[in-house]
Design an enzyme around this catalytic site. Structure first.
Site, PDB file in Angstrom:
ATOM      1  N   LYS A  21      27.530 -51.768   7.598  1.00  0.00           N
ATOM      2  CA  LYS A  21      27.204 -52.588   8.774  1.00  0.00           C
ATOM      3  C   LYS A  21      28.141 -52.332   9.937  1.00  0.00           C
ATOM      4  O   LYS A  21      27.713 -52.165  11.073  1.00  0.00           O
ATOM      5  CB  LYS A  21      27.360 -54.082   8.437  1.00  0.00           C
ATOM      6  CG  LYS A  21      26.210 -54.733   7.771  1.00  0.00           C
ATOM      7  CD  LYS A  21      26.525 -56.211   7.545  1.00  0.00           C
ATOM      8  CE  LYS A  21      27.671 -56.418   6.571  1.00  0.00           C
ATOM      9  NZ  LYS A  21      28.580 -57.475   6.802  1.00  0.00           N
ATOM     10  N   ARG A  96      23.999 -65.591   8.064  1.00  0.00           N
ATOM     11  CA  ARG A  96      24.034 -65.375   6.616  1.00  0.00           C
ATOM     12  C   ARG A  96      23.403 -66.539   5.865  1.00  0.00           C
ATOM     13  O   ARG A  96      23.333 -66.497   4.639  1.00  0.00           O
ATOM     14  CB  ARG A  96      25.475 -65.199   6.149  1.00  0.00           C
ATOM     15  CG  ARG A  96      25.911 -63.729   6.048  1.00  0.00           C
ATOM     16  CD  ARG A  96      27.387 -63.712   5.779  1.00  0.00           C
ATOM     17  NE  ARG A  96      27.956 -62.574   5.171  1.00  0.00           N
ATOM     18  CZ  ARG A  96      28.808 -61.739   5.800  1.00  0.00           C
ATOM     19  NH1 ARG A  96      29.048 -61.864   7.071  1.00  0.00           N
ATOM     20  NH2 ARG A  96      29.384 -60.781   5.133  1.00  0.00           N
ATOM     21  N   ARG A 135      37.708 -48.006   1.523  1.00  0.00           N
ATOM     22  CA  ARG A 135      37.791 -48.552   2.885  1.00  0.00           C
ATOM     23  C   ARG A 135      39.226 -48.949   3.240  1.00  0.00           C
ATOM     24  O   ARG A 135      39.916 -49.585   2.454  1.00  0.00           O
ATOM     25  CB  ARG A 135      36.868 -49.768   3.006  1.00  0.00           C
ATOM     26  CG  ARG A 135      36.909 -50.381   4.392  1.00  0.00           C
ATOM     27  CD  ARG A 135      35.658 -51.118   4.697  1.00  0.00           C
ATOM     28  NE  ARG A 135      35.633 -52.456   4.076  1.00  0.00           N
ATOM     29  CZ  ARG A 135      34.645 -53.327   4.311  1.00  0.00           C
ATOM     30  NH1 ARG A 135      33.632 -52.995   5.101  1.00  0.00           N
ATOM     31  NH2 ARG A 135      34.663 -54.506   3.743  1.00  0.00           N
ATOM     32  N   ARG A 168      41.677 -54.269   2.785  1.00  0.00           N
ATOM     33  CA  ARG A 168      41.451 -55.684   3.055  1.00  0.00           C
ATOM     34  C   ARG A 168      41.653 -56.489   1.783  1.00  0.00           C
ATOM     35  O   ARG A 168      41.337 -56.027   0.698  1.00  0.00           O
ATOM     36  CB  ARG A 168      40.014 -55.887   3.562  1.00  0.00           C
ATOM     37  CG  ARG A 168      39.922 -55.916   5.046  1.00  0.00           C
ATOM     38  CD  ARG A 168      38.515 -55.843   5.546  1.00  0.00           C
ATOM     39  NE  ARG A 168      37.586 -56.807   4.929  1.00  0.00           N
ATOM     40  CZ  ARG A 168      36.328 -56.962   5.350  1.00  0.00           C
ATOM     41  NH1 ARG A 168      35.874 -56.243   6.359  1.00  0.00           N
ATOM     42  NH2 ARG A 168      35.529 -57.815   4.760  1.00  0.00           N
ATOM     43  N   ARG A 179      31.336 -61.220  -3.527  1.00  0.00           N
ATOM     44  CA  ARG A 179      30.703 -61.140  -2.205  1.00  0.00           C
ATOM     45  C   ARG A 179      29.290 -60.562  -2.318  1.00  0.00           C
ATOM     46  O   ARG A 179      28.380 -60.951  -1.589  1.00  0.00           O
ATOM     47  CB  ARG A 179      31.555 -60.266  -1.269  1.00  0.00           C
ATOM     48  CG  ARG A 179      32.847 -60.959  -0.858  1.00  0.00           C
ATOM     49  CD  ARG A 179      33.846 -60.001  -0.273  1.00  0.00           C
ATOM     50  NE  ARG A 179      33.418 -59.418   0.979  1.00  0.00           N
ATOM     51  CZ  ARG A 179      33.827 -58.239   1.436  1.00  0.00           C
ATOM     52  NH1 ARG A 179      34.654 -57.497   0.723  1.00  0.00           N
ATOM     53  NH2 ARG A 179      33.423 -57.795   2.594  1.00  0.00           N
TER      54      ARG A 179
HETATM   55  P1  AMP Z   1      32.326 -59.278   6.688  1.00  0.00           P
HETATM   56  O1  AMP Z   1      33.443 -58.661   7.489  1.00  0.00           O
HETATM   57  O2  AMP Z   1      31.042 -59.412   7.452  1.00  0.00           O
HETATM   58  O3  AMP Z   1      32.139 -58.634   5.331  1.00  0.00           O
HETATM   59  O4  AMP Z   1      32.797 -60.797   6.395  1.00  0.00           O
HETATM   60  C1  AMP Z   1      34.000 -61.052   5.717  1.00  0.00           C
HETATM   61  C2  AMP Z   1      34.056 -62.522   5.287  1.00  0.00           C
HETATM   62  O5  AMP Z   1      33.981 -63.376   6.450  1.00  0.00           O
HETATM   63  C3  AMP Z   1      32.898 -62.981   4.406  1.00  0.00           C
HETATM   64  O6  AMP Z   1      33.124 -62.685   3.034  1.00  0.00           O
HETATM   65  C4  AMP Z   1      32.920 -64.492   4.680  1.00  0.00           C
HETATM   66  O7  AMP Z   1      34.019 -65.109   4.024  1.00  0.00           O
HETATM   67  C5  AMP Z   1      33.215 -64.558   6.166  1.00  0.00           C
HETATM   68  N1  AMP Z   1      31.980 -64.497   6.992  1.00  0.00           N
HETATM   69  C6  AMP Z   1      31.607 -63.526   7.870  1.00  0.00           C
HETATM   70  N2  AMP Z   1      30.430 -63.804   8.467  1.00  0.00           N
HETATM   71  C7  AMP Z   1      30.043 -65.008   7.951  1.00  0.00           C
HETATM   72  C8  AMP Z   1      28.895 -65.835   8.159  1.00  0.00           C
HETATM   73  N3  AMP Z   1      27.916 -65.503   9.008  1.00  0.00           N
HETATM   74  N4  AMP Z   1      28.831 -67.005   7.447  1.00  0.00           N
HETATM   75  C9  AMP Z   1      29.816 -67.376   6.597  1.00  0.00           C
HETATM   76  N5  AMP Z   1      30.921 -66.628   6.348  1.00  0.00           N
HETATM   77  C10 AMP Z   1      31.034 -65.459   7.019  1.00  0.00           C
END
Ligand code: AMP
Length: 230
Positions: A21, A96, A135, A168, A179
């Site tokens: 993404k 989400r 990553r 990370r 996740r």
């Molecule tokens: P990402 O970088 O998109 O993989 O997001 C990393 C983490 O941020 C996720 O595992 C969630 O803890 C939080 N997060 C990101 N976007 C959302 C969202 N739209 N709703 C809830 N938690 C989010």
């Protein structure tokens, strides 16, 4: 053709962790000349604050759990109202949940932006684990690399600012599996909410450049291909 040059595209990227993404949204944004708003990044910025709220978000992110809708919608709304993307915007990692999707519909309406197109990056579990293990992210500017598919020209340092490249907290295998499970359970309702006509499924197990070309062709055919990393 899904979007034309007169529309200000609102593109949502939906994909499991490690589906590409971040990379794909950065490339599409560079090609279309529009910004990316990544909720994971916005929330990491909130989490870095030394407040109880920052601590709470940091913990949820470290566990791979979803941050509550109110907080996430709040950060997205303040970002889009502060600097409304009149030429279009890419949302990476939002919505989400169906509640977030409903909130987004209302917000786009308020801001005079069109209904979104959803790109679903579909990738296998093996592909995800392979990618996430490699990553790395710059501890200073947050740029993302991959030891295998997108290494830094400066080895273990960021090629932009020389910052150390780190893994990370939520990229360890146990958290990744959590996740992924979270993503699987939240995907179906969102795809159903938008309906098949607003969703484009992309096979993201292929080479990243091939996937990028496919996305650009589907979203805005005829636009020059721009692989600059945002
Ligand atoms: P990402 O970088 O998109 O993989 O997001 C990393 C983490 O941020 C996720 O595992 C969630 O803890 C939080 N997060 C990101 N976007 C959302 C969202 N739209 N709703 C809830 N938690 C989010």
């Amino acid at each position: 053709m899904l979007l034309n040059s007169e529309t200000a595209p609102v593109v949502l990227f939906m994909g499991a962790p490690g589906s590409g993404k971040g990379t794909q949204s950065g490339w599409l944004a560079a090609s279309l000349g529009i910004p990316v708003v990544a909720t994971g990044e916005l929330l990491r910025a909130e989490a870095s604050r030394n407040t109880s709220e920052g601590f709470r978000i940091r913990q949820l992110q470290a566990e791979g759990a979803l941050v509550d809708d109110k907080t996430v919608c709040g950060v997205v709304e303040s970002r889009l109202r502060r600097n409304t993307p009149r030429r279009g915007v890419i949302l990476d990692g939002f919505p989400r949940t169906v509640r977030q999707a409903e909130f987004l519909d209302q917000l786009l309406d308020d801001l005079g932006l069109p209904r979104p197109l959803l790109l679903h990056l579909d990738v296998s579990t093996t592909g995800i684990l392979r990618r996430l293990a490699g990553r790395r992210q710059c501890a200073v500017c947050g740029s993302v690399y991959n030891l295998r598919s997108k290494p830094s020209l400066k080895g273990s340092r960021c090629q932009k600012d020389g910052g150390a490249l780190v893994q990370r907290d939520d990229d360890t295998e146990g958290v990744i599996l959590h996740r992924m499970a979270e993503f699987e359970s939240s995907t179906a309702p969102i795809l159903a909410y938008y309906g098949p006509s607003a969703v484009l499924r992309i096979d993201a197990d292929r080479d990243a450049a091939v996937v990028a070309a496919d996305i650009l062709h589907a979203v805005a055919p005829g636009t020059a291909y721009h692989l600059a990393v945002a």
